[in-house]
Design an enzyme around this catalytic site. Sequence first.
Site: not given
Length: 331
Positions: A151, A158, A190-192, A195, A283-284, A286
Amino acid sequence: MKVAVLAGGRSSEHDVSLNSAAAVREGVAEAGHEVVDVLIERDGTWRHGDEVLALTPGGGLLGADVVFPVLHGPFGEDGTLQGLLELLDVPYVGAGVLASSLCMDKIVFKEVLAAADVPQVPYAGVHLARWRTEPEAVLRELAVLGTPVFVKPARLGSSVGIAKASSEAELGPALDGAFAHDSLVIVEGFSPGLEVECSVLGFGTAVEASVPGEIVLTGGADWYDYEAKYTDGGMELVVPARLDDRVIEDVRRLAVDTFVRVGCSGLARVDFFVEDGHRVLVNELNTLPGFTRTSVYPKLWEHSGLPLPQLCDRLVALAVERFNAERSVAF
């Protein structure tokens, strides 16, 4: 060139910005440029030394040839500062107004990628007004994501205000915590997977990606939270990521594709999950990642053969290139 480095800012990431800007100033100076320090206080006041700055549209900034904003979070990488620099009519490092704003809003960013069928984790957005009036309905809708979920405030960075909800009972308090920082919240499945992060550099059609790195938690945290990011010993960056060569190239290709798709320029760090050793999920992105000498963005370029001074030099040159290209057309 004369390069104004902006540091500080109004967001909760003020101190992170100060650390990043210190490394940027060193890198810019080592590249042979003149550095002009500009501090943006927590209340939004701009200072150059003891002087409080008054900005004039069209008047540039302290005679600088380029501005290097090293600001994180709202009023730094969300398009507002970029709009101000456009009005000052000065070249600046990084993404423009639209790309900065788009990428700062995690929901809009994911919707743009979803429209292009880019693989991502499942997600949902929640507005504060609806959470206050229909909490039971919101929780029912979020149940399809299962648990655990993450969440997050939708327009912060950050890891501020982020919580992992491992059960339905934890979801409500996690939403309340995120809403303390933003009126729009994103809930992600959730992703297992591993990263993995990849640095991107360029403008227009000349965009390149670094060697990807893998985030390995070493400080006891079970997810990549604020402490893991900014506490010594909280994480280890493994470069290159422990993936097959084909998957590494998939990550690099998708990093560049994402950078171009959302209209970025200059720099960005794209974050991924890699599931089952081969399935790459975005995912993102930046647009103004951390820039200390130990931050992921410059470290990945250093592993790719581009040390910090040369990286800063490239970014300054790209800022001028984009400025000249955009000012060459009639408005």
